[in-house]
Write an enzyme that holds these catalytic residues in place. Structure first.
Site, PDB file in Angstrom:
ATOM      1  N   GLY A  61      20.665 -70.341  90.289  1.00 54.74           N
ATOM      2  CA  GLY A  61      21.439 -70.673  89.099  1.00 54.74           C
ATOM      3  C   GLY A  61      21.382 -72.159  88.848  1.00 54.74           C
ATOM      4  N   GLN A  88      23.789 -80.376  85.636  1.00 55.67           N
ATOM      5  CA  GLN A  88      22.980 -80.643  86.825  1.00 55.67           C
ATOM      6  C   GLN A  88      21.642 -81.286  86.490  1.00 55.67           C
ATOM      7  OE1 GLN A  88      23.620 -76.452  88.561  1.00 55.67           O
ATOM      8  NE2 GLN A  88      23.451 -77.763  90.362  1.00 55.67           N
ATOM      9  N   CYS A 118      24.682 -75.718  96.839  1.00 52.24           N
ATOM     10  CA  CYS A 118      24.480 -76.189  95.466  1.00 52.24           C
ATOM     11  C   CYS A 118      23.308 -77.166  95.431  1.00 52.24           C
ATOM     12  CB  CYS A 118      25.754 -76.875  94.976  1.00 52.24           C
ATOM     13  SG  CYS A 118      25.622 -77.513  93.300  1.00 52.24           S
ATOM     14  N   LEU A 119      22.448 -77.014  94.426  1.00 50.02           N
ATOM     15  CA  LEU A 119      21.295 -77.915  94.289  1.00 50.02           C
ATOM     16  C   LEU A 119      21.731 -79.363  94.105  1.00 50.02           C
ATOM     17  CD1 LEU A 119      19.013 -75.763  91.965  1.00 50.02           C
ATOM     18  CD2 LEU A 119      18.686 -76.207  94.398  1.00 50.02           C
ATOM     19  N   HIS A 125      30.222 -69.916  89.964  1.00 49.93           N
ATOM     20  CA  HIS A 125      29.743 -71.213  90.442  1.00 49.93           C
ATOM     21  C   HIS A 125      29.191 -72.043  89.269  1.00 49.93           C
ATOM     22  CE1 HIS A 125      27.520 -73.719  93.606  1.00 49.93           C
ATOM     23  NE2 HIS A 125      26.946 -74.091  92.473  1.00 49.93           N
ATOM     24  N   GLU A 126      28.392 -71.408  88.406  1.00 43.23           N
ATOM     25  CA  GLU A 126      27.769 -72.149  87.291  1.00 43.23           C
ATOM     26  C   GLU A 126      28.783 -72.542  86.231  1.00 43.23           C
ATOM     27  OE1 GLU A 126      25.044 -73.320  87.943  1.00 43.23           O
ATOM     28  OE2 GLU A 126      24.558 -71.950  89.570  1.00 43.23           O
ATOM     29  N   HIS A 167      30.592 -75.587  87.128  1.00 47.62           N
ATOM     30  CA  HIS A 167      29.831 -76.810  86.861  1.00 47.62           C
ATOM     31  C   HIS A 167      30.135 -77.358  85.464  1.00 47.62           C
ATOM     32  CE1 HIS A 167      27.154 -77.718  90.186  1.00 47.62           C
ATOM     33  NE2 HIS A 167      26.725 -76.468  90.278  1.00 47.62           N
TER      34      HIS A 167
END
Ligand code: NI
Length: 174
Positions: free
Chosen positions: A46, A51, A89-90, A131-132, A135
């Site tokens: 995702g 991000q 997380c990226l 999660h997204e 963000h």
């Protein structure tokens, strides 16, 4: 399509509340495609626009069932039943943590053509959506996680995904 640069903590853009998209046009469509390419290149499941340095309400996901693009996503239902599982997380490389998330959710928003979209999700996909969307509100998993810890070999991505565990981690991070 192009790969975009991923922003890492403590980049302030990750803490900003992202703006809604007013019109789904060619620029937004290209951005969604670039976000997907960036996510795949990083082995994530995702990615949210902040991000990649863009403070707009756009997310992409693919947990292995094909790409999902959502513009202005809203979680209109969060089931009472919650599950604790490991996420990464990226934008927060090198660590994972355990986060409680609703097992079942309903997402509303627009698709890449600007048409209204309604999706039900459960389990790992529901977790990825939560999660997204976090963000987009400047919230990172480390804000909610207990036991934030360095990634270990046992928590190596691929296996974890099979177990429905982590998220947007090194190999499976969002
Ligand atoms: Ni993330």
């Amino acid at each position: 399509m192009a790969t975009l640069d991923i922003k890492f903590l403590p980049d302030p853009i990750l803490r900003r509340k992202a703006r809604p998209v007013s019109r789904v046009d060619a620029r937004i469509q290209r951005l969604l495609d670039d976000m997907l390419e960036t996510m795949y290149a990083s082995n994530g499941v995702g990615l949210a626009a902040p991000q990649v340095g863009i403070s707009q309400r756009l997310i992409v996901l693919d947990i292995g069932d094909g790409p999902i693009r959502v513009v202005n996503p809203r979680l209109t239902f969060l089931g009472d039943e919650e599950e604790l599982a490991t996420e990464g997380c990226l934008s927060v490389p090198g660590v994972v943590g355990d986060v409680w998330r609703s097992l079942r959710i309903l997402v509303r928003g627009l698709d890449e053509n600007g048409r209204s979209l309604k999706l039900q999700a459960e389990g790992f996909l529901a977790r990825a959506f939560q999660h997204e969307v976090d963000h987009l509100d400047g919230v990172l998993f480390v804000d909610k996680a207990s036991d934030v810890r360095p990634i270990t070999t046992e928590e190596a991505p691929e296996e974890d995904l099979e177990e429905g565990a982590p998220l947007d981690q090194t190999a499976r991070s969002a």
